[in-house]
Design an enzyme around this catalytic site. Sequence first.
Site, PDB file in Angstrom:
ATOM      1  CB  SER A 141      -9.754  -8.021  -1.619  1.00 22.67           C
ATOM      2  OG  SER A 141     -10.762  -7.008  -0.461  1.00 22.67           O
ATOM      3  CE1 TYR A 154      -9.160  -2.762  -4.463  1.00 25.22           C
ATOM      4  CE2 TYR A 154     -10.927  -3.866  -3.095  1.00 25.22           C
ATOM      5  CZ  TYR A 154      -9.114  -3.740  -2.748  1.00 25.22           C
ATOM      6  OH  TYR A 154      -8.055  -4.261  -2.666  1.00 25.22           O
TER       7      TYR A 154
END
Length: 250
Positions: A141, A154
């Site tokens: 990501s 995350y």
Amino acid sequence: MSPTLFDLSGRVALVTGSTRGLGREIAAGLAAAGATVVLNGRDPQRLEAARTALGADGVAFDVTDPDAVAAAVGQVTERHGGIDILVNNAGFQHRQPMLELSLADWEAVLRTDLTSAFVIGKAVAPGMIARGRGKIINICSVQTELARPSIAPYTAAKGGLRNLTRAMTAEWAGHGLQINGIAPGYVDTELTAALVADEQFSSWVTGRTPAGRWGRAEDLVGPAVFLASDASAFVNGQVLFVDGGMTAVV
């Protein structure tokens, strides 16, 4: 350049978290390039719907359960003779300020977004090593590189996934495996619909992204096929940012 470099015919690809969103789009792209695709999800009904729509195989299992992973890898190997391509895509997001975040929620994100890639990679790699070839693609990501408030677990998981990619490379590249990552930017999917609909946030995304738009799921297909194919035979331990330039500018 020969198009056969990108031909995945005769190769078996297991894509985790592939009943919807980026995982499903990547799975469809690998299938279009010739791969035999095996979908994964925890919900058998959603998995069956995706399997039917794509004309693919599917196996329902929890990516965080080592016993379930081992059984699923054995099942896929029995059906198809082995796994040539593994895409570690399964993951989820939990948004909460860090001072309010429970240890249980922290661990749940890390278990799904990071530890599962270790568990599945460890289960799949021996077969690849025995055959002297294999591709592992870890879906990272922009949070592999950047941080924002309220998504600490995350961010930690995706940062860890980059270095897990490097660790896999250090141990397995000598056996003929290529392990790399793809780091999407902000992508318009079913799971980000609320953020896309948030005018203020969406304006921030498009303003922060040099390409001036949200990513689309299909933007990930070309990079995935490249990293799954012979075209990337000497690419190892890298994370390819597919983010419209977000991580390239301040």
